[in-house]
Design a protein around this motif. Structure first.
Motif, PDB file in Angstrom:
ATOM      1  N   MET A   1      12.342  23.101   1.315  1.00 36.31           N
ATOM      2  CA  MET A   1      11.814  22.156   2.275  1.00 36.31           C
ATOM      3  C   MET A   1      12.352  20.762   1.977  1.00 36.31           C
ATOM      4  SD  MET A   1       9.352  19.558   2.781  1.00 36.31           S
ATOM      5  CE  MET A   1       7.988  19.767   1.641  1.00 36.31           C
ATOM      6  N   SER A   2      12.738  20.045   3.013  1.00 35.86           N
ATOM      7  CA  SER A   2      13.102  18.636   2.885  1.00 35.86           C
ATOM      8  C   SER A   2      12.319  17.856   3.929  1.00 35.86           C
ATOM      9  CB  SER A   2      14.606  18.434   3.068  1.00 35.86           C
ATOM     10  OG  SER A   2      15.009  18.816   4.367  1.00 35.86           O
ATOM     11  N   GLN A   3      11.899  16.666   3.553  1.00 33.21           N
ATOM     12  CA  GLN A   3      11.065  15.868   4.443  1.00 33.21           C
ATOM     13  C   GLN A   3      11.399  14.396   4.280  1.00 33.21           C
ATOM     14  OE1 GLN A   3       6.700  16.754   4.990  1.00 33.21           O
ATOM     15  NE2 GLN A   3       6.475  14.777   3.984  1.00 33.21           N
ATOM     16  N   VAL A   4      11.448  13.671   5.379  1.00 30.75           N
ATOM     17  CA  VAL A   4      11.691  12.232   5.378  1.00 30.75           C
ATOM     18  C   VAL A   4      10.573  11.572   6.178  1.00 30.75           C
ATOM     19  CG1 VAL A   4      13.274  10.353   5.960  1.00 30.75           C
ATOM     20  CG2 VAL A   4      14.191  12.582   5.273  1.00 30.75           C
ATOM     21  N   MET A   5       9.939  10.569   5.574  1.00 28.48           N
ATOM     22  CA  MET A   5       8.884   9.819   6.244  1.00 28.48           C
ATOM     23  C   MET A   5       9.263   8.343   6.297  1.00 28.48           C
ATOM     24  SD  MET A   5       5.544  11.600   4.433  1.00 28.48           S
ATOM     25  CE  MET A   5       4.361  10.674   5.389  1.00 28.48           C
ATOM     26  N   ASP A   6       9.202   7.751   7.488  1.00 29.29           N
ATOM     27  CA  ASP A   6       9.412   6.318   7.662  1.00 29.29           C
ATOM     28  C   ASP A   6       8.042   5.659   7.749  1.00 29.29           C
ATOM     29  OD1 ASP A   6      12.141   6.841   7.813  1.00 29.29           O
ATOM     30  OD2 ASP A   6      12.081   7.048   9.996  1.00 29.29           O
ATOM     31  N   MET A   7       7.822   4.638   6.925  1.00 30.38           N
ATOM     32  CA  MET A   7       6.508   4.009   6.845  1.00 30.38           C
ATOM     33  C   MET A   7       6.607   2.499   6.982  1.00 30.38           C
ATOM     34  SD  MET A   7       4.849   6.131   3.647  1.00 30.38           S
ATOM     35  CE  MET A   7       6.197   5.677   2.555  1.00 30.38           C
ATOM     36  N   THR A   8       5.574   1.907   7.552  1.00 29.58           N
ATOM     37  CA  THR A   8       5.453   0.453   7.627  1.00 29.58           C
ATOM     38  C   THR A   8       4.166   0.022   6.939  1.00 29.58           C
ATOM     39  OG1 THR A   8       6.645   0.308   9.735  1.00 29.58           O
ATOM     40  CG2 THR A   8       5.255  -1.550   9.152  1.00 29.58           C
ATOM     41  N   TRP A   9       4.292  -0.963   6.058  1.00 33.76           N
ATOM     42  CA  TRP A   9       3.133  -1.574   5.425  1.00 33.76           C
ATOM     43  C   TRP A   9       3.001  -2.986   5.983  1.00 33.76           C
ATOM     44  CZ3 TRP A   9       3.457  -0.327  -0.570  1.00 33.76           C
ATOM     45  CH2 TRP A   9       3.541   1.066  -0.748  1.00 33.76           C
ATOM     46  N   GLU A  10       1.856  -3.313   6.548  1.00 30.82           N
ATOM     47  CA  GLU A  10       1.649  -4.625   7.155  1.00 30.82           C
ATOM     48  C   GLU A  10       0.398  -5.278   6.574  1.00 30.82           C
ATOM     49  OE1 GLU A  10       1.197  -6.778  11.547  1.00 30.82           O
ATOM     50  OE2 GLU A  10       1.324  -4.589  11.392  1.00 30.82           O
ATOM     51  N   VAL A  11       0.542  -6.511   6.112  1.00 33.98           N
ATOM     52  CA  VAL A  11      -0.583  -7.254   5.542  1.00 33.98           C
ATOM     53  C   VAL A  11      -1.311  -7.970   6.678  1.00 33.98           C
ATOM     54  CG1 VAL A  11      -1.305  -9.024   3.903  1.00 33.98           C
ATOM     55  CG2 VAL A  11       0.684  -7.578   3.385  1.00 33.98           C
ATOM     56  N   LYS A  12      -2.561  -7.598   6.901  1.00 27.06           N
ATOM     57  CA  LYS A  12      -3.333  -8.162   7.999  1.00 27.06           C
ATOM     58  C   LYS A  12      -4.088  -9.427   7.601  1.00 27.06           C
ATOM     59  CE  LYS A  12      -2.430  -5.331  11.391  1.00 27.06           C
ATOM     60  NZ  LYS A  12      -1.834  -5.811  12.655  1.00 27.06           N
ATOM     61  N   SER A  13      -4.589  -9.452   6.367  1.00 24.02           N
ATOM     62  CA  SER A  13      -5.312 -10.637   5.893  1.00 24.02           C
ATOM     63  C   SER A  13      -5.327 -10.643   4.379  1.00 24.02           C
ATOM     64  CB  SER A  13      -6.748 -10.663   6.437  1.00 24.02           C
ATOM     65  OG  SER A  13      -7.484  -9.556   5.943  1.00 24.02           O
ATOM     66  N   VAL A  14      -5.520 -11.840   3.800  1.00 24.60           N
ATOM     67  CA  VAL A  14      -5.559 -11.984   2.344  1.00 24.60           C
ATOM     68  C   VAL A  14      -6.724 -12.893   1.975  1.00 24.60           C
ATOM     69  CG1 VAL A  14      -4.293 -12.648   0.269  1.00 24.60           C
ATOM     70  CG2 VAL A  14      -3.039 -11.766   2.238  1.00 24.60           C
ATOM     71  N   ALA A  15      -7.572 -12.437   1.068  1.00 23.47           N
ATOM     72  CA  ALA A  15      -8.709 -13.221   0.594  1.00 23.47           C
ATOM     73  C   ALA A  15      -8.249 -14.229  -0.455  1.00 23.47           C
ATOM     74  CB  ALA A  15      -9.774 -12.291   0.026  1.00 23.47           C
ATOM     75  N   ASP A  16      -9.157 -15.124  -0.827  1.00 23.89           N
ATOM     76  CA  ASP A  16      -8.817 -16.172  -1.796  1.00 23.89           C
ATOM     77  C   ASP A  16      -8.397 -15.611  -3.142  1.00 23.89           C
ATOM     78  OD1 ASP A  16      -9.378 -18.088   0.103  1.00 23.89           O
ATOM     79  OD2 ASP A  16     -11.425 -18.462  -0.611  1.00 23.89           O
ATOM     80  N   ASP A  17      -8.944 -14.439  -3.515  1.00 24.52           N
ATOM     81  CA  ASP A  17      -8.601 -13.845  -4.816  1.00 24.52           C
ATOM     82  C   ASP A  17      -7.350 -12.979  -4.753  1.00 24.52           C
ATOM     83  OD1 ASP A  17      -9.509 -11.659  -3.425  1.00 24.52           O
ATOM     84  OD2 ASP A  17     -10.972 -11.006  -4.931  1.00 24.52           O
ATOM     85  N   GLY A  18      -6.659 -12.966  -3.597  1.00 24.09           N
ATOM     86  CA  GLY A  18      -5.429 -12.191  -3.462  1.00 24.09           C
ATOM     87  C   GLY A  18      -5.640 -10.782  -2.941  1.00 24.09           C
ATOM     88  N   THR A  19      -6.892 -10.339  -2.800  1.00 20.96           N
ATOM     89  CA  THR A  19      -7.174  -9.012  -2.243  1.00 20.96           C
ATOM     90  C   THR A  19      -6.778  -8.992  -0.769  1.00 20.96           C
ATOM     91  OG1 THR A  19      -8.984  -8.609  -3.792  1.00 20.96           O
ATOM     92  CG2 THR A  19      -8.979  -7.315  -1.762  1.00 20.96           C
ATOM     93  N   ALA A  20      -6.089  -7.938  -0.352  1.00 25.05           N
ATOM     94  CA  ALA A  20      -5.527  -7.891   1.000  1.00 25.05           C
ATOM     95  C   ALA A  20      -6.063  -6.712   1.792  1.00 25.05           C
ATOM     96  CB  ALA A  20      -4.006  -7.798   0.925  1.00 25.05           C
ATOM     97  N   THR A  21      -6.107  -6.909   3.094  1.00 25.58           N
ATOM     98  CA  THR A  21      -6.312  -5.808   4.027  1.00 25.58           C
ATOM     99  C   THR A  21      -4.934  -5.377   4.501  1.00 25.58           C
ATOM    100  OG1 THR A  21      -8.454  -6.637   4.756  1.00 25.58           O
ATOM    101  CG2 THR A  21      -7.342  -5.060   6.199  1.00 25.58           C
ATOM    102  N   LEU A  22      -4.586  -4.147   4.198  1.00 29.22           N
ATOM    103  CA  LEU A  22      -3.232  -3.635   4.405  1.00 29.22           C
ATOM    104  C   LEU A  22      -3.265  -2.433   5.333  1.00 29.22           C
ATOM    105  CD1 LEU A  22      -0.210  -3.759   3.332  1.00 29.22           C
ATOM    106  CD2 LEU A  22      -0.930  -2.134   1.589  1.00 29.22           C
ATOM    107  N   HIS A  23      -2.382  -2.429   6.321  1.00 27.54           N
ATOM    108  CA  HIS A  23      -2.226  -1.263   7.186  1.00 27.54           C
ATOM    109  C   HIS A  23      -0.996  -0.479   6.744  1.00 27.54           C
ATOM    110  CE1 HIS A  23      -4.683  -2.584  10.967  1.00 27.54           C
ATOM    111  NE2 HIS A  23      -5.352  -2.746   9.842  1.00 27.54           N
ATOM    112  N   GLN A  24      -1.188   0.801   6.452  1.00 30.47           N
ATOM    113  CA  GLN A  24      -0.085   1.697   6.127  1.00 30.47           C
ATOM    114  C   GLN A  24       0.046   2.708   7.265  1.00 30.47           C
ATOM    115  OE1 GLN A  24      -0.373   3.622   2.341  1.00 30.47           O
ATOM    116  NE2 GLN A  24      -0.049   1.772   1.168  1.00 30.47           N
ATOM    117  N   THR A  25       1.214   2.706   7.910  1.00 27.23           N
ATOM    118  CA  THR A  25       1.423   3.568   9.063  1.00 27.23           C
ATOM    119  C   THR A  25       2.647   4.439   8.855  1.00 27.23           C
ATOM    120  OG1 THR A  25       0.515   1.840  10.503  1.00 27.23           O
ATOM    121  CG2 THR A  25       1.714   3.641  11.572  1.00 27.23           C
ATOM    122  N   ILE A  26       2.483   5.743   9.077  1.00 27.14           N
ATOM    123  CA  ILE A  26       3.625   6.662   9.096  1.00 27.14           C
ATOM    124  C   ILE A  26       4.210   6.608  10.500  1.00 27.14           C
ATOM    125  CG2 ILE A  26       4.391   9.050   8.832  1.00 27.14           C
ATOM    126  CD1 ILE A  26       1.970   9.466   6.975  1.00 27.14           C
TER     127      ILE A  26
END
Length: 313
Positions: A69-94
Protein backbone atom coordinates in the motif's frame (compact mmCIF):
# COMPACT_ATOMS: atom_id res chain seq x y z
CA UNK A 1 67.71 37.05 36.94
CA UNK A 2 64.69 37.35 39.27
CA UNK A 3 62.79 39.02 36.38
CA UNK A 4 63.60 36.03 34.16
CA UNK A 5 62.31 33.65 36.81
CA UNK A 6 59.07 35.65 37.24
CA UNK A 7 58.70 35.99 33.48
CA UNK A 8 59.21 32.28 33.05
CA UNK A 9 56.53 31.55 35.64
CA UNK A 10 54.11 33.99 33.96
CA UNK A 11 54.69 32.41 30.56
CA UNK A 12 54.15 28.98 32.10
CA UNK A 13 50.91 30.17 33.70
CA UNK A 14 49.70 31.66 30.42
CA UNK A 15 50.58 28.38 28.70
CA UNK A 16 48.25 26.60 31.12
CA UNK A 17 45.46 29.21 31.18
CA UNK A 18 45.00 29.56 27.40
CA UNK A 19 44.41 25.85 26.70
CA UNK A 20 42.15 25.73 29.75
CA UNK A 21 40.04 28.60 28.38
CA UNK A 22 39.84 26.88 25.00
CA UNK A 23 38.60 23.67 26.64
CA UNK A 24 36.08 25.61 28.76
CA UNK A 25 34.77 27.44 25.68
CA UNK A 26 34.43 24.18 23.80
CA UNK A 27 32.60 22.60 26.73
CA UNK A 28 30.27 25.61 26.94
CA UNK A 29 29.51 25.32 23.21
CA UNK A 30 28.84 21.59 23.52
CA UNK A 31 26.47 22.22 26.44
CA UNK A 32 24.68 25.18 24.82
CA UNK A 33 20.98 24.83 25.45
CA UNK A 34 18.09 25.27 23.05
CA UNK A 35 14.50 25.98 24.02
CA UNK A 36 12.45 24.01 21.49
CA UNK A 37 8.99 25.48 20.95
CA UNK A 38 6.11 25.60 18.49
CA UNK A 39 5.61 29.20 17.37
CA UNK A 40 2.18 30.22 16.18
CA UNK A 41 1.17 33.40 14.40
CA UNK A 42 -2.45 34.18 13.64
CA UNK A 43 -3.22 33.74 9.95
CA UNK A 44 -0.19 31.56 9.20
CA UNK A 45 -0.76 28.61 6.89
CA UNK A 46 1.66 25.73 6.38
CA UNK A 47 1.17 22.86 4.00
CA UNK A 48 2.58 19.37 4.39
CA UNK A 49 2.75 16.30 2.23
CA UNK A 50 2.75 13.01 4.08
CA UNK A 51 3.69 9.79 2.27
CA UNK A 52 3.32 6.31 3.65
CA UNK A 53 4.58 3.09 2.08
CA UNK A 54 3.69 -0.24 3.65
CA UNK A 55 4.43 -3.86 2.78
CA UNK A 56 2.69 -6.67 4.64
CA UNK A 57 3.97 -10.23 4.30
CA UNK A 58 1.71 -12.88 5.80
CA UNK A 59 2.48 -16.53 6.28
CA UNK A 60 -0.30 -18.95 7.17
CA UNK A 61 1.06 -22.48 7.08
CA UNK A 62 3.36 -22.78 4.07
CA UNK A 63 1.58 -20.16 1.97
CA UNK A 64 3.19 -16.69 1.95
CA UNK A 65 1.14 -13.75 0.66
CA UNK A 66 2.05 -10.11 0.23
CA UNK A 67 0.06 -6.87 0.13
CA UNK A 68 1.45 -3.42 -0.65
CA UNK A 69 0.00 0.00 0.00
CA UNK A 70 1.15 3.54 -0.76
CA UNK A 71 -0.66 6.65 0.37
CA UNK A 72 -0.14 10.40 -0.05
CA UNK A 73 -1.99 12.98 2.05
CA UNK A 74 -1.92 16.73 1.39
CA UNK A 75 -2.60 18.73 4.55
CA UNK A 76 -3.03 22.37 5.52
CA UNK A 77 -2.37 23.70 9.00
CA UNK A 78 -3.90 27.13 9.65
CA UNK A 79 -3.48 29.20 12.82
CA UNK A 80 -6.83 30.80 13.65
CA UNK A 81 -5.93 32.58 16.89
CA UNK A 82 -3.12 32.86 19.44
CA UNK A 83 -3.50 33.56 23.17
CA UNK A 84 -1.11 35.71 25.20
CA UNK A 85 0.75 32.61 26.44
CA UNK A 86 1.34 31.39 22.86
CA UNK A 87 -1.38 28.71 22.94
CA UNK A 88 -3.03 28.55 19.52
CA UNK A 89 -6.26 27.42 17.95
CA UNK A 90 -5.11 25.43 14.94
CA UNK A 91 -7.10 23.94 12.08
CA UNK A 92 -5.65 20.79 10.53
CA UNK A 93 -7.33 19.83 7.27
CA UNK A 94 -6.68 16.86 4.99
CA UNK A 95 -7.11 18.37 1.54
CA UNK A 96 -6.49 15.32 -0.59
CA UNK A 97 -5.80 11.60 -0.24
CA UNK A 98 -4.27 9.35 -2.88
CA UNK A 99 -3.93 5.65 -2.24
CA UNK A 100 -2.82 2.60 -4.19
CA UNK A 101 -3.25 -0.96 -2.96
CA UNK A 102 -1.83 -4.17 -4.41
CA UNK A 103 -3.68 -7.15 -2.99
CA UNK A 104 -2.57 -10.80 -2.83
CA UNK A 105 -4.29 -13.30 -5.10
CA UNK A 106 -7.73 -14.23 -3.85
CA UNK A 107 -7.94 -11.38 -1.33
CA UNK A 108 -9.60 -8.81 -3.58
CA UNK A 109 -8.81 -6.63 -6.57
CA UNK A 110 -6.01 -4.07 -6.70
CA UNK A 111 -7.22 -0.49 -6.67
CA UNK A 112 -6.24 3.16 -6.80
CA UNK A 113 -8.04 6.03 -5.12
CA UNK A 114 -7.88 9.82 -5.44
CA UNK A 115 -10.25 11.92 -3.35
CA UNK A 116 -10.26 14.56 -6.10
CA UNK A 117 -11.64 11.97 -8.51
CA UNK A 118 -13.27 9.26 -6.34
CA UNK A 119 -15.21 7.70 -9.21
CA UNK A 120 -12.19 6.86 -11.35
CA UNK A 121 -11.62 3.42 -9.83
CA UNK A 122 -13.64 0.81 -8.03
CA UNK A 123 -12.73 1.22 -4.38
CA UNK A 124 -14.03 -0.94 -1.51
CA UNK A 125 -17.04 0.93 -0.04
CA UNK A 126 -15.62 0.92 3.48
CA UNK A 127 -12.42 2.67 2.40
CA UNK A 128 -14.29 5.20 0.23
CA UNK A 129 -16.59 6.03 3.14
CA UNK A 130 -13.68 6.46 5.54
CA UNK A 131 -11.87 8.89 3.25
CA UNK A 132 -15.06 10.81 2.47
CA UNK A 133 -15.45 11.42 6.20
CA UNK A 134 -11.89 12.72 6.51
CA UNK A 135 -11.20 14.97 3.52
CA UNK A 136 -11.85 18.71 3.59
CA UNK A 137 -13.13 18.83 7.16
CA UNK A 138 -10.82 20.55 9.64
CA UNK A 139 -9.89 19.25 13.04
CA UNK A 140 -9.79 22.11 15.56
CA UNK A 141 -6.88 21.81 17.99
CA UNK A 142 -5.86 23.90 20.96
CA UNK A 143 -2.07 23.52 21.18
CA UNK A 144 0.48 24.98 23.59
CA UNK A 145 3.98 26.11 22.49
CA UNK A 146 5.35 22.91 24.05
CA UNK A 147 3.16 20.82 21.72
CA UNK A 148 0.56 19.69 24.25
CA UNK A 149 -2.87 19.24 22.68
CA UNK A 150 -5.19 20.71 25.29
CA UNK A 151 -8.37 20.22 23.30
CA UNK A 152 -9.51 18.76 20.01
CA UNK A 153 -12.82 18.96 18.19
CA UNK A 154 -13.46 16.74 15.21
CA UNK A 155 -15.81 17.87 12.42
CA UNK A 156 -19.48 17.43 13.22
CA UNK A 157 -20.65 13.95 12.31
CA UNK A 158 -17.15 12.57 11.68
CA UNK A 159 -17.08 10.15 14.61
CA UNK A 160 -20.45 8.70 13.59
CA UNK A 161 -19.35 8.41 9.95
CA UNK A 162 -16.11 6.66 10.86
CA UNK A 163 -17.85 4.25 13.22
CA UNK A 164 -19.88 3.01 10.29
CA UNK A 165 -16.84 2.75 8.01
CA UNK A 166 -13.79 0.52 7.67
CA UNK A 167 -12.43 1.83 10.97
CA UNK A 168 -15.29 0.12 12.80
CA UNK A 169 -16.36 0.84 16.34
CA UNK A 170 -12.88 1.81 17.51
CA UNK A 171 -13.36 5.53 16.89
CA UNK A 172 -14.26 7.87 19.73
CA UNK A 173 -13.64 11.57 20.23
CA UNK A 174 -10.82 10.66 22.64
CA UNK A 175 -9.16 8.17 20.27
CA UNK A 176 -9.27 10.78 17.50
CA UNK A 177 -7.58 13.23 19.85
CA UNK A 178 -4.86 10.67 20.55
CA UNK A 179 -4.29 9.98 16.84
CA UNK A 180 -4.30 13.62 15.69
CA UNK A 181 -2.14 14.78 18.59
CA UNK A 182 0.62 12.46 17.35
CA UNK A 183 1.30 15.05 14.63
CA UNK A 184 2.28 17.60 17.29
CA UNK A 185 5.78 16.90 18.58
CA UNK A 186 6.00 17.44 22.35
CA UNK A 187 8.85 19.36 23.94
CA UNK A 188 10.11 19.40 27.54
CA UNK A 189 9.49 22.47 29.67
CA UNK A 190 13.19 23.13 30.09
CA UNK A 191 15.75 23.99 27.40
CA UNK A 192 17.74 21.03 26.08
CA UNK A 193 21.38 20.43 25.22
CA UNK A 194 22.89 17.89 22.84
CA UNK A 195 22.02 14.36 23.91
CA UNK A 196 18.94 15.31 25.95
CA UNK A 197 15.98 12.91 25.73
CA UNK A 198 12.28 13.06 26.54
CA UNK A 199 9.28 10.74 26.04
CA UNK A 200 5.62 10.65 25.05
CA UNK A 201 3.21 7.77 25.62
CA UNK A 202 -0.13 7.04 23.98
CA UNK A 203 -2.87 4.43 24.24
CA UNK A 204 -5.10 3.65 21.27
CA UNK A 205 -7.88 1.11 20.74
CA UNK A 206 -6.87 -1.67 18.34
CA UNK A 207 -9.87 -3.91 17.72
CA UNK A 208 -10.27 -6.80 17.55
CA UNK A 209 -7.14 -7.29 19.67
CA UNK A 210 -7.61 -4.87 22.55
CA UNK A 211 -5.44 -1.77 22.72
CA UNK A 212 -2.07 -0.58 21.48
CA UNK A 213 0.41 1.12 23.80
CA UNK A 214 3.14 3.23 22.25
CA UNK A 215 6.09 5.04 23.76
CA UNK A 216 8.10 7.51 21.70
CA UNK A 217 11.54 8.68 22.79
CA UNK A 218 13.03 11.87 21.35
CA UNK A 219 16.73 12.74 21.42
CA UNK A 220 18.11 16.18 20.65
CA UNK A 221 21.07 15.74 18.29
CA UNK A 222 21.89 19.37 17.48
CA UNK A 223 22.19 21.49 14.36
CA UNK A 224 22.19 20.08 10.83
CA UNK A 225 22.20 21.95 7.54
CA UNK A 226 19.32 21.08 5.21
CA UNK A 227 18.92 22.82 1.84
CA UNK A 228 21.29 25.55 3.00
CA UNK A 229 19.42 26.24 6.26
CA UNK A 230 20.47 25.31 9.78
CA UNK A 231 17.86 23.15 11.46
CA UNK A 232 17.67 21.18 14.70
CA UNK A 233 17.83 17.41 14.34
CA UNK A 234 15.80 15.22 16.68
CA UNK A 235 16.13 11.44 16.60
CA UNK A 236 12.98 9.42 17.25
CA UNK A 237 12.66 5.87 18.61
CA UNK A 238 9.30 4.14 18.94
CA UNK A 239 8.23 1.15 20.98
CA UNK A 240 4.81 -0.49 20.73
CA UNK A 241 2.97 -3.37 22.33
CA UNK A 242 -0.56 -4.75 22.36
CA UNK A 243 -2.67 -5.58 25.35
CA UNK A 244 -5.18 -8.20 24.30
CA UNK A 245 -8.41 -8.62 26.22
CA UNK A 246 -9.14 -12.13 27.44
CA UNK A 247 -12.33 -12.38 25.40
CA UNK A 248 -10.82 -11.07 22.17
CA UNK A 249 -11.43 -13.50 19.28
CA UNK A 250 -8.02 -12.66 17.83
CA UNK A 251 -4.81 -12.63 19.89
CA UNK A 252 -1.79 -10.62 18.83
CA UNK A 253 1.80 -10.79 20.02
CA UNK A 254 4.65 -8.58 18.80
CA UNK A 255 7.65 -10.85 18.24
CA UNK A 256 10.02 -8.09 17.11
CA UNK A 257 9.81 -4.35 16.68
CA UNK A 258 12.29 -1.91 15.17
CA UNK A 259 11.05 1.63 14.63
CA UNK A 260 12.67 5.03 14.50
CA UNK A 261 13.81 7.93 12.42
CA UNK A 262 14.45 11.65 12.61
CA UNK A 263 12.80 15.06 12.50
CA UNK A 264 14.43 18.21 11.18
CA UNK A 265 12.95 21.12 13.12
CA UNK A 266 13.02 24.84 12.25
CA UNK A 267 13.11 26.38 15.73
CA UNK A 268 13.16 29.92 14.34
CA UNK A 269 9.86 29.35 12.55
CA UNK A 270 8.64 26.93 15.21
CA UNK A 271 7.52 24.00 13.03
CA UNK A 272 8.87 20.77 11.51
CA UNK A 273 10.42 20.83 8.03
CA UNK A 274 10.79 17.14 7.34
CA UNK A 275 10.52 13.83 9.15
CA UNK A 276 11.12 10.19 8.28
CA UNK A 277 10.06 7.20 10.37
CA UNK A 278 10.89 3.60 9.39
CA UNK A 279 9.46 0.60 11.17
CA UNK A 280 9.53 -3.16 10.86
CA UNK A 281 7.31 -5.27 13.08
CA UNK A 282 6.70 -9.00 13.22
CA UNK A 283 3.35 -10.06 14.64
CA UNK A 284 1.98 -13.42 15.62
CA UNK A 285 -1.79 -13.65 15.28
CA UNK A 286 -3.86 -16.44 16.77
CA UNK A 287 -7.30 -16.81 15.21
CA UNK A 288 -9.46 -19.76 16.19
CA UNK A 289 -6.42 -21.77 17.20
CA UNK A 290 -4.59 -21.06 13.92
CA UNK A 291 -1.29 -19.16 14.07
CA UNK A 292 -0.47 -16.53 11.45
CA UNK A 293 2.78 -14.58 11.26
CA UNK A 294 2.98 -11.14 9.66
CA UNK A 295 5.92 -8.90 8.82
CA UNK A 296 4.86 -5.29 8.35
CA UNK A 297 7.39 -2.79 6.98
CA UNK A 298 6.35 0.86 6.97
CA UNK A 299 7.98 4.11 5.92
CA UNK A 300 6.30 7.45 6.75
CA UNK A 301 7.68 10.71 5.40
CA UNK A 302 6.32 14.20 6.04
CA UNK A 303 7.67 17.26 4.24
CA UNK A 304 6.89 20.93 4.44
CA UNK A 305 5.69 22.24 1.08
CA UNK A 306 7.36 25.55 0.24
CA UNK A 307 4.87 28.41 -0.42
CA UNK A 308 6.13 28.74 -3.99
CA UNK A 309 5.28 25.08 -4.59
CA UNK A 310 2.05 24.94 -2.60
CA UNK A 311 -1.01 23.68 -4.36
CA UNK A 312 -4.08 25.86 -4.82
CA UNK A 313 -6.60 24.18 -2.56
Amino acid sequence: MAWLQVSSRVRGTVGIVIPTLVVMAAAHTAMAETELRWKFKQGDKTQYEMKMEMTQDTKAGDTPVQAKMSQVMDMTWEVKSVADDGTATLHQTIDRIRMEMTMPAGAGADFKFDSQNPEQDKVPPGIAKTFAAMVGKPFVLTVTPSGEVKDLKSPEGMVAALKGSAVGGAVTEDSLKQMISQSMMPFPAEAVSTGATWEKSAELPAPPFGKQLTKTEYKFVGEETHDGKKLDKIDVTLDAKFETSENAPTKMKIKSNEAGGEVLWDNEAGHPVTSTIDSKMTFELTIGGMSIEQDVTTKVMMNLVAPSNAREL
